[in-house]
Design a protein around this motif. Sequence first.
Motif, PDB file in Angstrom:
ATOM      1  N   LEU A  30      25.570  24.766  67.739  1.00 27.47           N
ATOM      2  CA  LEU A  30      24.557  25.810  67.900  1.00 27.47           C
ATOM      3  C   LEU A  30      24.412  26.661  66.642  1.00 27.47           C
ATOM      4  O   LEU A  30      23.285  26.960  66.218  1.00 27.47           O
ATOM      5  CB  LEU A  30      24.896  26.687  69.101  1.00 27.47           C
ATOM      6  N   LEU A  31      25.531  27.051  66.041  1.00 25.38           N
ATOM      7  CA  LEU A  31      25.451  27.865  64.829  1.00 25.38           C
ATOM      8  C   LEU A  31      24.795  27.104  63.680  1.00 25.38           C
ATOM      9  O   LEU A  31      23.953  27.655  62.960  1.00 25.38           O
ATOM     10  CB  LEU A  31      26.850  28.334  64.419  1.00 25.38           C
ATOM     11  N   PHE A  32      25.173  25.844  63.513  1.00 28.48           N
ATOM     12  CA  PHE A  32      24.569  25.052  62.450  1.00 28.48           C
ATOM     13  C   PHE A  32      23.088  24.823  62.723  1.00 28.48           C
ATOM     14  O   PHE A  32      22.258  24.893  61.810  1.00 28.48           O
ATOM     15  CB  PHE A  32      25.314  23.721  62.300  1.00 28.48           C
ATOM     16  N   GLY A  33      22.738  24.565  63.975  1.00 26.68           N
ATOM     17  CA  GLY A  33      21.335  24.358  64.335  1.00 26.68           C
ATOM     18  C   GLY A  33      20.500  25.603  64.131  1.00 26.68           C
ATOM     19  O   GLY A  33      19.398  25.541  63.567  1.00 26.68           O
ATOM     20  N   ILE A  34      21.003  26.742  64.577  1.00 21.22           N
ATOM     21  CA  ILE A  34      20.269  28.001  64.401  1.00 21.22           C
ATOM     22  C   ILE A  34      20.160  28.339  62.913  1.00 21.22           C
ATOM     23  O   ILE A  34      19.119  28.807  62.447  1.00 21.22           O
ATOM     24  CB  ILE A  34      20.946  29.130  65.200  1.00 21.22           C
ATOM     25  N   GLY A  35      21.236  28.073  62.170  1.00 20.60           N
ATOM     26  CA  GLY A  35      21.202  28.309  60.727  1.00 20.60           C
ATOM     27  C   GLY A  35      20.158  27.443  60.033  1.00 20.60           C
ATOM     28  O   GLY A  35      19.442  27.914  59.145  1.00 20.60           O
ATOM     29  N   LEU A  36      20.049  26.200  60.432  1.00 18.29           N
ATOM     30  CA  LEU A  36      19.053  25.314  59.829  1.00 18.29           C
ATOM     31  C   LEU A  36      17.639  25.740  60.213  1.00 18.29           C
ATOM     32  O   LEU A  36      16.720  25.655  59.381  1.00 18.29           O
ATOM     33  CB  LEU A  36      19.301  23.861  60.246  1.00 18.29           C
ATOM     34  N   CYS A  37      17.445  26.189  61.448  1.00 20.14           N
ATOM     35  CA  CYS A  37      16.117  26.692  61.862  1.00 20.14           C
ATOM     36  C   CYS A  37      15.740  27.930  61.053  1.00 20.14           C
ATOM     37  O   CYS A  37      14.585  28.075  60.625  1.00 20.14           O
ATOM     38  CB  CYS A  37      16.109  26.991  63.354  1.00 20.14           C
ATOM     39  N   TYR A  38      16.707  28.819  60.820  1.00 22.85           N
ATOM     40  CA  TYR A  38      16.439  29.999  60.005  1.00 22.85           C
ATOM     41  C   TYR A  38      16.117  29.589  58.569  1.00 22.85           C
ATOM     42  O   TYR A  38      15.198  30.141  57.943  1.00 22.85           O
ATOM     43  CB  TYR A  38      17.625  30.962  60.016  1.00 22.85           C
ATOM     44  N   ILE A  89      10.729  19.306  59.107  1.00 21.23           N
ATOM     45  CA  ILE A  89      11.888  18.417  59.118  1.00 21.23           C
ATOM     46  C   ILE A  89      13.176  19.224  59.216  1.00 21.23           C
ATOM     47  O   ILE A  89      14.088  18.879  59.976  1.00 21.23           O
ATOM     48  CB  ILE A  89      11.873  17.499  57.880  1.00 21.23           C
ATOM     49  N   LEU A  90      13.264  20.315  58.461  1.00 20.98           N
ATOM     50  CA  LEU A  90      14.448  21.169  58.560  1.00 20.98           C
ATOM     51  C   LEU A  90      14.592  21.755  59.962  1.00 20.98           C
ATOM     52  O   LEU A  90      15.695  21.814  60.512  1.00 20.98           O
ATOM     53  CB  LEU A  90      14.377  22.295  57.527  1.00 20.98           C
ATOM     54  N   PHE A  91      13.482  22.190  60.550  1.00 18.86           N
ATOM     55  CA  PHE A  91      13.523  22.760  61.892  1.00 18.86           C
ATOM     56  C   PHE A  91      13.944  21.717  62.927  1.00 18.86           C
ATOM     57  O   PHE A  91      14.779  21.992  63.797  1.00 18.86           O
ATOM     58  CB  PHE A  91      12.149  23.333  62.254  1.00 18.86           C
ATOM     59  N   LEU A  92      13.399  20.509  62.820  1.00 17.09           N
ATOM     60  CA  LEU A  92      13.783  19.449  63.759  1.00 17.09           C
ATOM     61  C   LEU A  92      15.251  19.065  63.619  1.00 17.09           C
ATOM     62  O   LEU A  92      15.924  18.787  64.620  1.00 17.09           O
ATOM     63  CB  LEU A  92      12.892  18.226  63.573  1.00 17.09           C
ATOM     64  N   CYS A  93      15.758  19.071  62.406  1.00 18.70           N
ATOM     65  CA  CYS A  93      17.191  18.813  62.216  1.00 18.70           C
ATOM     66  C   CYS A  93      18.027  19.919  62.858  1.00 18.70           C
ATOM     67  O   CYS A  93      19.065  19.649  63.472  1.00 18.70           O
ATOM     68  CB  CYS A  93      17.518  18.702  60.735  1.00 18.70           C
ATOM     69  N   GLY A  94      17.575  21.160  62.731  1.00 23.58           N
ATOM     70  CA  GLY A  94      18.286  22.272  63.364  1.00 23.58           C
ATOM     71  C   GLY A  94      18.296  22.165  64.874  1.00 23.58           C
ATOM     72  O   GLY A  94      19.329  22.369  65.525  1.00 23.58           O
ATOM     73  N   VAL A  95      17.155  21.831  65.456  1.00 21.89           N
ATOM     74  CA  VAL A  95      17.083  21.647  66.906  1.00 21.89           C
ATOM     75  C   VAL A  95      17.953  20.468  67.329  1.00 21.89           C
ATOM     76  O   VAL A  95      18.651  20.525  68.359  1.00 21.89           O
ATOM     77  CB  VAL A  95      15.613  21.451  67.359  1.00 21.89           C
TER      78      VAL A  95
END
Length: 112
Positions: A38-46, A86-92
Amino acid sequence: MALEENKNRKMQFGNPYADYEYYGKHSKRTWPSMVVGLLFGIGLCYFAWYRWHEINMAEVMGGTVSLTSIEWILYKVGGKWILSGILFLCGVGFAYLGVHNYRRLEKMKVEG
């Protein structure tokens, strides 16, 4: 003959009789994988939002932005939307995998 049988066997690490998922002092904890995912995903979305905002401001103001070669290729192919998408999809995806792994380990814990 015995030597040939050993060549065909797969190599096995650790205790062959233990479930490898739960072989250690801290391995029965299920929440760290979810938290990290979750932290890595939220970080990538940010980071996706931040890069979109940075590129957008550079386009509006006429400034420049330093991009890595992969970012530059993605920007040339589809603009700021493809790069950030692409970054957002990787985060999700990372957030989903963290929750999915947590549920899988909880299910194994209940069954085992």
